[in-house]
Design an enzyme around this catalytic site. Sequence first.
Site, PDB file in Angstrom:
ATOM      1  N   HIS A 267       0.831  -1.264  -0.093  1.00 44.51           N
ATOM      2  CA  HIS A 267       0.027  -0.021  -0.021  1.00 44.51           C
ATOM      3  C   HIS A 267       0.926   1.318  -0.144  1.00 44.51           C
ATOM      4  CE1 HIS A 267      -3.633   2.373   0.622  1.00 44.51           C
ATOM      5  NE2 HIS A 267      -3.923   2.185   1.799  1.00 44.51           N
ATOM      6  N   HIS A 308      -2.396  -2.340  -9.576  1.00 43.98           N
ATOM      7  CA  HIS A 308      -3.380  -1.951  -8.894  1.00 43.98           C
ATOM      8  C   HIS A 308      -4.569  -2.666  -8.766  1.00 43.98           C
ATOM      9  CE1 HIS A 308      -5.947   1.200  -7.005  1.00 43.98           C
ATOM     10  NE2 HIS A 308      -4.968   1.928  -6.630  1.00 43.98           N
ATOM     11  N   ASP A 364       2.604   5.340  -6.571  1.00 39.58           N
ATOM     12  CA  ASP A 364       3.929   5.218  -5.700  1.00 39.58           C
ATOM     13  C   ASP A 364       5.005   5.184  -6.816  1.00 39.58           C
ATOM     14  OD1 ASP A 364       1.799   3.282  -3.611  1.00 39.58           O
ATOM     15  OD2 ASP A 364       2.859   5.256  -3.330  1.00 39.58           O
TER      16      ASP A 364
HETATM   17  C1  SDX Z   1      -1.452   2.179  -3.166  1.00 42.49           C
HETATM   18  O1  SDX Z   1      -6.023   0.580  -3.033  1.00 42.49           O
HETATM   19  C2  SDX Z   1      -5.556   1.896  -3.566  1.00 42.49           C
HETATM   20  O2  SDX Z   1      -6.376   2.631  -4.086  1.00 42.49           O
HETATM   21  C3  SDX Z   1      -4.402   1.936  -3.148  1.00 42.49           C
HETATM   22  C4  SDX Z   1      -3.602   3.346  -3.520  1.00 42.49           C
HETATM   23  C5  SDX Z   1      -4.474   4.537  -2.722  1.00 42.49           C
HETATM   24  O3  SDX Z   1      -4.259   5.557  -3.332  1.00 42.49           O
HETATM   25  O4  SDX Z   1      -4.741   4.211  -1.572  1.00 42.49           O
HETATM   26  O5  SDX Z   1      -3.795   3.377  -4.940  1.00 42.49           O
HETATM   27  C6  SDX Z   1      -2.195   3.273  -3.183  1.00 42.49           C
HETATM   28  O6  SDX Z   1      -1.386   1.204  -2.509  1.00 42.49           O
HETATM   29  C7  SDX Z   1      -1.085   1.627  -4.773  1.00 42.49           C
HETATM   30  C8  SDX Z   1      -0.396   0.059  -4.736  1.00 42.49           C
HETATM   31  C9  SDX Z   1       1.318   0.217  -4.331  1.00 42.49           C
HETATM   32  N1  SDX Z   1       1.808  -1.045  -4.162  1.00 42.49           N
HETATM   33  C10 SDX Z   1       2.701  -1.550  -4.964  1.00 42.49           C
HETATM   34  O7  SDX Z   1       2.973  -0.712  -5.752  1.00 42.49           O
HETATM   35  C11 SDX Z   1       3.172  -2.664  -4.622  1.00 42.49           C
HETATM   36  C12 SDX Z   1       3.529  -3.865  -5.856  1.00 42.49           C
HETATM   37  N2  SDX Z   1       2.080  -3.848  -6.465  1.00 42.49           N
HETATM   38  C13 SDX Z   1       1.334  -5.403  -6.203  1.00 42.49           C
HETATM   39  O8  SDX Z   1       1.741  -5.715  -4.942  1.00 42.49           O
HETATM   40  C14 SDX Z   1      -0.143  -5.517  -6.579  1.00 42.49           C
HETATM   41  O9  SDX Z   1      -0.299  -4.857  -7.591  1.00 42.49           O
HETATM   42  C15 SDX Z   1      -1.091  -4.476  -5.560  1.00 42.49           C
HETATM   43  C16 SDX Z   1      -1.027  -4.926  -4.170  1.00 42.49           C
HETATM   44  C17 SDX Z   1      -1.066  -3.016  -5.761  1.00 42.49           C
HETATM   45  C18 SDX Z   1      -2.330  -5.081  -6.279  1.00 42.49           C
HETATM   46  O10 SDX Z   1      -2.685  -6.349  -5.726  1.00 42.49           O
HETATM   47  P1  SDX Z   1      -3.940  -7.162  -6.406  1.00 42.49           P
HETATM   48  O11 SDX Z   1      -4.963  -6.513  -6.938  1.00 42.49           O
HETATM   49  O12 SDX Z   1      -4.320  -8.436  -5.163  1.00 42.49           O
HETATM   50  O13 SDX Z   1      -3.330  -8.041  -7.527  1.00 42.49           O
HETATM   51  P2  SDX Z   1      -2.942  -9.465  -7.204  1.00 42.49           P
HETATM   52  O14 SDX Z   1      -1.648  -9.506  -6.311  1.00 42.49           O
HETATM   53  O15 SDX Z   1      -3.884 -10.586  -7.227  1.00 42.49           O
HETATM   54  O16 SDX Z   1      -1.851  -9.548  -8.824  1.00 42.49           O
HETATM   55  C19 SDX Z   1      -2.602 -10.080 -10.075  1.00 42.49           C
HETATM   56  C20 SDX Z   1      -1.599 -10.639 -10.763  1.00 42.49           C
HETATM   57  C21 SDX Z   1      -0.720 -11.997 -10.080  1.00 42.49           C
HETATM   58  O17 SDX Z   1      -0.096 -12.689 -10.881  1.00 42.49           O
HETATM   59  P3  SDX Z   1      -0.905 -13.860 -11.240  1.00 42.49           P
HETATM   60  O18 SDX Z   1      -1.309 -14.565  -9.882  1.00 42.49           O
HETATM   61  O19 SDX Z   1      -2.276 -13.663 -12.095  1.00 42.49           O
HETATM   62  O20 SDX Z   1      -0.063 -14.912 -12.377  1.00 42.49           O
HETATM   63  O21 SDX Z   1      -0.498  -9.640 -10.979  1.00 42.49           O
HETATM   64  C22 SDX Z   1       0.763 -10.069 -10.705  1.00 42.49           C
HETATM   65  C23 SDX Z   1       0.504 -11.049  -9.389  1.00 42.49           C
HETATM   66  O22 SDX Z   1       1.608 -11.827  -9.196  1.00 42.49           O
HETATM   67  N3  SDX Z   1       1.210  -8.781  -9.907  1.00 42.49           N
HETATM   68  C24 SDX Z   1       2.423  -8.318 -10.077  1.00 42.49           C
HETATM   69  C25 SDX Z   1       2.554  -6.901  -9.467  1.00 42.49           C
HETATM   70  N4  SDX Z   1       1.132  -6.641  -9.233  1.00 42.49           N
HETATM   71  C26 SDX Z   1       0.488  -7.688  -9.456  1.00 42.49           C
HETATM   72  N5  SDX Z   1       3.628  -9.098 -10.539  1.00 42.49           N
HETATM   73  C27 SDX Z   1       4.776  -8.428 -10.416  1.00 42.49           C
HETATM   74  N6  SDX Z   1       4.914  -7.083  -9.898  1.00 42.49           N
HETATM   75  C28 SDX Z   1       3.779  -6.468  -9.496  1.00 42.49           C
HETATM   76  N7  SDX Z   1       3.979  -5.316  -8.936  1.00 42.49           N
END
Ligand code: SDX
Length: 428
Positions: A267, A308, A364
């Site tokens: 997050h 996201h 971010d």
């Molecule tokens: C914020 O919710 C909000 O609005 C948050 C926010 C706000 O203003 O409040 O926008 C602020 O928190 C932004 C997000 C910051 N976090 C990151 O940058 C961390 C990296 N991102 C990930 O951890 C992830 O993308 C999330 C946490 C942001 C979202 O997670 P989800 O929706 O649960 O997605 P997921 O983990 O189920 O991923 C779906 C697929 C997976 O692959 P498969 O299982 O389908 O094969 O996408 C892949 C994940 O492995 N994936 C990534 C990835 N993000 C998702 N793979 C590599 N790198 C990534 N960053």
Amino acid sequence: MADSSVTITHDGTGKSVQLPTREGTAGTPVIDIGSLNKSFGHFTLDPGFVATASCESKITYLDGSAGLLQYRGYPIEQLAEQCDYLEVCYLLLNGELPNGDQKSEFDHIIRTHTMIHESLRGFFDGFHYDAHPMAMMTGVIGSLSAFYHDSLDINDPGQRMITAQRIIAKLPTIAAAAYKHSVGQPFMYPRNDLSYTGNLLHMMYAVPAADYEVDPIAEKALDVLFTLHADHEQNASTSTVRLAGSSGTNPFGAIAAGTACLWGPAHGGANEAVLRMLDEIGDVSRIDKYIAKAKDKNDSFRLMGFGHRVYKNFDPRARIIKKIAHEVLATYGNDPRMELAMKLEEIALVDEYFVERSLYPNVDFYSGIIYRALGIPLEMLTVMFAIGRSVGWISHWQEMVSGKMRIGRPRQLYTGEVQRDVPAIKKR
Ligand code: SDX
């Protein structure tokens, strides 16, 4: 908002249930499952709330596929361009932008509530100098409830508003105090003659031994960043504030819970994690290695600042932040991490893995580069996010508490041991 219904039929028992649907003024309609258990004997299961609405809200609207973000109906691009952060705070809290008089009055209220109780400053002495500033923020924000016994009646609109004003006004003072504690410098008192972000810069960087001039470029960049971070509908930390607040606890405690949630690297902690990732990658020649790691299911590495839950298109905030980053670096001098980040974005956006999963840079990805250019240390990046988001947290708390509030109490699918008797210890 024509309401209709859906019918669910259990293909085992043939039992059916009709559930009402509701449409909002925009976005995805919902199925109201409130009667599901009573009439159908089932709960729904949705870990991570991927397709579950927790509440009805009028504050912020996101369209993840179109990459839209609107506060009270106003597009974020227009607010970032035409308003300052305190105008946006007024908008989120009250539902309308302030007119001239309302803006001056709100500015005055915030500027005159920035000091914290002298004994609250003493709390910082209890932390080691190397305590993470988000640990200090979480602890000290929660402690505010020990100082405002006169305004913790959550059913009193006037006390709710003064609490909102105190949260917005005092978070920069607490953040600057956490920073000063970590660098062993004396705290600087807030000054009512400075702007919201000018005051924060002054409290962080001024020292008693010398004059300090607020840099207008840094002042403006921070103000826009706070607007971009102000709210984001039911994100994890805002949902935490709502769930904590739903027990009727005081708002400072609920905001402290949201602060702790924001700290997580999935997050708000991602802005700090992005810079650590860029420093670990170090050079464009190593990007392919890290893209491969991000795609490898056996590797816990993720491309921080990418992806996201809602945006399956560009995060509109990331576009604006990227533009500000270029402007700020043009003034303060280049940061090699910017070129590295842009190269990383370029490669990821054409890579099938990221394209298939609609993974784009989020809020971010570039923000940390700006904060670092302004001299803000790595550990303070999520603190900056918390300052900006404070108004979103307290606006959602206020919307929940002033409406028909019920304590949040999710159910579960139990898959543990069925009932059994305790064996005598000799038999275990
Ligand atoms: C914020 O919710 C909000 O609005 C948050 C926010 C706000 O203003 O409040 O926008 C602020 O928190 C932004 C997000 C910051 N976090 C990151 O940058 C961390 C990296 N991102 C990930 O951890 C992830 O993308 C999330 C946490 C942001 C979202 O997670 P989800 O929706 O649960 O997605 P997921 O983990 O189920 O991923 C779906 C697929 C997976 O692959 P498969 O299982 O389908 O094969 O996408 C892949 C994940 O492995 N994936 C990534 C990835 N993000 C998702 N793979 C590599 N790198 C990534 N960053």
